[in-house]
Design a protein around this motif. Structure first.
Motif, mmCIF file in Angstrom:
data_model
loop_
_atom_site.group_PDB
_atom_site.id
_atom_site.type_symbol
_atom_site.label_atom_id
_atom_site.label_comp_id
_atom_site.label_asym_id
_atom_site.label_seq_id
_atom_site.Cartn_x
_atom_site.Cartn_y
_atom_site.Cartn_z
ATOM 1 N N PRO A 67 0.842 -1.202 0.000
ATOM 2 C CA PRO A 67 0.000 0.000 0.000
ATOM 3 C C PRO A 67 0.869 1.242 0.000
ATOM 4 O O PRO A 67 2.001 1.243 0.502
ATOM 5 N N SER A 68 0.369 2.309 -0.576
ATOM 6 C CA SER A 68 1.098 3.572 -0.634
ATOM 7 C C SER A 68 0.126 4.706 -0.362
ATOM 8 O O SER A 68 -1.095 4.510 -0.316
ATOM 9 N N GLU A 69 0.652 5.898 -0.203
ATOM 10 C CA GLU A 69 -0.212 7.043 0.072
ATOM 11 C C GLU A 69 -1.195 7.267 -1.072
ATOM 12 O O GLU A 69 -2.358 7.598 -0.850
ATOM 13 N N ASP A 70 -0.750 7.076 -2.300
ATOM 14 C CA ASP A 70 -1.625 7.342 -3.444
ATOM 15 C C ASP A 70 -2.544 6.176 -3.779
ATOM 16 O O ASP A 70 -3.563 6.354 -4.449
ATOM 17 N N ALA A 104 -7.672 9.883 -10.136
ATOM 18 C CA ALA A 104 -7.130 10.831 -9.168
ATOM 19 C C ALA A 104 -6.627 10.060 -7.953
ATOM 20 O O ALA A 104 -7.429 9.469 -7.226
ATOM 21 N N PRO A 105 -5.320 10.048 -7.718
ATOM 22 C CA PRO A 105 -4.791 9.256 -6.595
ATOM 23 C C PRO A 105 -5.155 9.858 -5.249
ATOM 24 O O PRO A 105 -5.547 11.021 -5.139
ATOM 25 N N ASP A 106 -5.004 9.057 -4.232
ATOM 26 C CA ASP A 106 -5.123 9.545 -2.868
ATOM 27 C C ASP A 106 -3.866 10.335 -2.534
ATOM 28 O O ASP A 106 -2.879 10.351 -3.282
ATOM 29 N N GLY A 107 -3.863 10.968 -1.418
ATOM 30 C CA GLY A 107 -2.723 11.759 -0.974
ATOM 31 C C GLY A 107 -3.158 12.590 0.222
ATOM 32 O O GLY A 107 -4.296 12.498 0.682
ATOM 33 N N PRO A 121 0.833 16.644 -3.267
ATOM 34 C CA PRO A 121 1.344 15.308 -2.969
ATOM 35 C C PRO A 121 2.300 14.862 -4.067
ATOM 36 O O PRO A 121 2.242 15.337 -5.215
ATOM 37 N N ARG A 122 3.147 13.932 -3.740
ATOM 38 C CA ARG A 122 4.219 13.507 -4.651
ATOM 39 C C ARG A 122 3.718 13.137 -6.033
ATOM 40 O O ARG A 122 4.331 13.501 -7.040
ATOM 41 N N VAL A 123 2.605 12.427 -6.121
ATOM 42 C CA VAL A 123 2.166 11.918 -7.426
ATOM 43 C C VAL A 123 1.442 12.967 -8.263
ATOM 44 O O VAL A 123 1.134 12.719 -9.422
ATOM 45 N N TYR A 124 1.154 14.127 -7.697
ATOM 46 C CA TYR A 124 0.414 15.147 -8.435
ATOM 47 C C TYR A 124 1.318 16.144 -9.142
ATOM 48 O O TYR A 124 1.231 16.347 -10.345
#
Length: 534
Positions: A93-96, A387-390, A497-500
């Motif tokens: 699991p990851s933040e996104d 749209a990922p989580d974060g 967040p990192r992935v955005y």
């Protein structure tokens, strides 16, 4: 009209659509020809992307309490355990992507939970309603039930399974192939003398017997049995038939099978409806695509069909969006279904392992007519992507997305629209709905029947469904209609967040980035396509 939407079928797709319409204030009749919900475990795997959908719809907590993780496979030979078999490639699991592995819940239990949520929102299922006739014109759909009762609706959705009556009445064909000519038996059984810590796998023997597997169903005392048979044979669906195949292919005695709770036979097939729409009638779930069960893709794709269609029907029926918006349902979902059909077929044939692709987190709509990427040099997250989580300023994005609204992320100083503060802290502009029409905690609608589009800001935070705190202001963003309204969007500002990465990201109600830009140029015109709000 008797109702806004007639949903034919109370399987996973029909119930999901009923929930999504109910929370948008759209009147829907969910009609099921059987006298009760489907009783078997068949679609037992809930993939991570579908877990995100169920999080938004308010049922993930109940599903996680009812189910559990998949057990490790255990291979047997001659009555001995000979080794473990990992059914899925591992993922952390990851933040996104907080949901990393499939959740096992028997399909009958998933449907019970969905039905309970539908009833909590004021909806219900009408059992014993078999559709036998269907006509439509420019104003609506007229359906006839076997009882002779008639119902009229502005739109109808066929969610009545792979042998869809509605699809047949519409004259829509299915194109596909037989994935495996060998028939298969799937059954829910009670078994003694076998532990519940493993998914027990019995490879084919040298005497022509086929493969057999016994998987303990999380949250129950049952096992799901799957057995393959040579082409040209017919599996026996009786208790004695099941006992016979278990005794022939395992070390267990026939009497070890103490109870048969449900059984079905099938031949794995992959097929896709030639169209997902005919006028005012849409196909969803197995009525639109039939999968091999391998890889656990069918139920998940069906749920996501409904999730895609629900917000669009809401925009047209409640927000005044152009009905042409509904064309995007087939444009977005049919290519996805075609890709997933290919994936499930490859998994069935052993050409692909269960892993990143089967989790469905990478599915998106980059080539959709609803997708607008305005940045000349976009980063890895683009319009059309999930749209990922974060976390933004200590608040989880999935908590902010939860609900039937749009969300605008203004990250790393990107400028977002704003407005004058109204009583209660909600932000509004252009005569849009304000805090007085906001959704109450727990999902209740505001007085006057206004559709819930966002919660009032209080001390920088808003109460989300289920009691989670969701940061963000409620703004009107969009071109005003003649009545002075505009689309209401929850706006969240903060570090990326990192992935955005920096920029503006407009997140659709179904959790995909619809529009992305470095400035708001073009944003109001984009949102105007989805309804005027007021």
């Amino acid at each position: 009209m008797d109702t806004d939407v007639l949903v034919v079928g109370a399987g996973p797709s029909g119930l999901t659509l009923g929930i999504d319409l109910a929370r948008r204030g759209v009147a829907a009749l969910v009609a099921e020809r059987a006298q009760a919900l489907f009783p078997g475990s068949r679609g037992k795997g809930i993939q991570p992307r579908t877990m995100e959908v169920f999080d938004d719809l308010g049922v993930l907590g109940a599903l996680r309490a009812a189910g559990g993780p998949y057990p490790v496979g255990m291979v047997w030979q001659d009555g001995r355990r000979v080794g473990e078999h990992r059914m899925f490639d591992p993922a952390e699991p990851s933040e996104d992507a907080p949901y990393n592995e499939p959740l096992m819940v028997p399909q009958w239990r998933t449907q019970e939970i969905l039905r309970a949520r539908l009833e909590e929102l004021g909806g219900s299922v009408a059992f014993g309603r078999e559709v036998v006739g269907l006509t439509q014109d420019g104003g609506g759909v007229r359906a006839e039930f076997a009882s002779g009762e008639m119902v009229t609706a502005r739109y109808a959705v066929a969610a009545d399974g792979g042998r869809s009556t509605v699809r047949r009445l519409l004259g829509i064909g299915m194109t596909g192939e037989t994935v495996d000519p060998s028939p298969a038996l799937v059954a829910d059984v009670r078994i003694s003398g076998l532990d519940r810590d493993n998914w027990h796998l019995f490879p084919p023997g040298g005497d022509g017997d086929g493969y057999l597997a016994l998987c303990p169903l999380a949250g129950t005392e049952d096992f799901q049995l799957v057995a393959r048979f040579p082409d040209g044979t017919a599996p026996e669906l009786s208790l004695e038939g099941v006992r016979k195949v278990v005794a022939a292919r395992t070390h267990l005695a026939p009497e070890a099978v103490t109870e048969l709770r449900w059984a079905s036979d099938f031949r794995p097939r992959a097929a896709l409806a030639d169209r997902f729409r005919s006028g005012r009638v849409f196909l969803a779930g197995d009525a639109a695509h039939v999968h091999s069960p391998a890889g656990g893709q069918g139920l998940n794709t069906s749920v996501q069909d409904a999730y895609n269609l629900g917000w669009k029907l809401g925009a047209v029926l409640r927000d005044g969006a152009d009905p042409a918006l509904l064309d995007s349902y087939e444009e977005e979902r049919r290519p996805v279904a075609a890709d997933v059909l290919g994936l499930s077929t490859r998994v069935h044939r052993g050409e692909t392992r269960r892993g990143d692709a089967t989790r469905q987190l990478g599915l998106g709509y980059r080539h959709s007519p609803l997708t607008h990427e305005t940045r000349p040099e976009p980063g890895p997250l683009r319009a059309g992507d999930r749209a990922p989580d974060g976390t933004v300023n200590g608040t989880r994005l999935f908590d902010t997305f939860r609900g039937p609204h749009w969300t605008l992320l203004a990250l790393e100083g990107a400028q977002a629209p704003g407005g004058a503060e109204e009583p209660g802290g909600a932000q509004a502009a252009g005569g849009a709905r304000t805090a007085g029409e906001a959704q109450a905690p727990g999902g209740a609608q505001a007085a006057g029947g206004a559709r819930a589009v966002g919660e009032a800001q209080a001390a920088g935070k808003a109460e989300a469904a289920g009691g989670a705190q969701a940061a963000g202001e409620v703004h009107a963003v969009g071109e005003a209609s003649a009545s002075g309204g505009a689309v209401v969007v929850r706006v969240v500002r903060g570090p990326a967040p990192r992935v955005y990465g920096p920029g503006l990201y407009l997140v659709r109600p179904d959790g995909y980035v619809g529009w992305a830009g470095d400035s708001t140029a073009g944003l109001p015109a984009y949102l105007a396509r989805f309804g005027q709000g007021g």
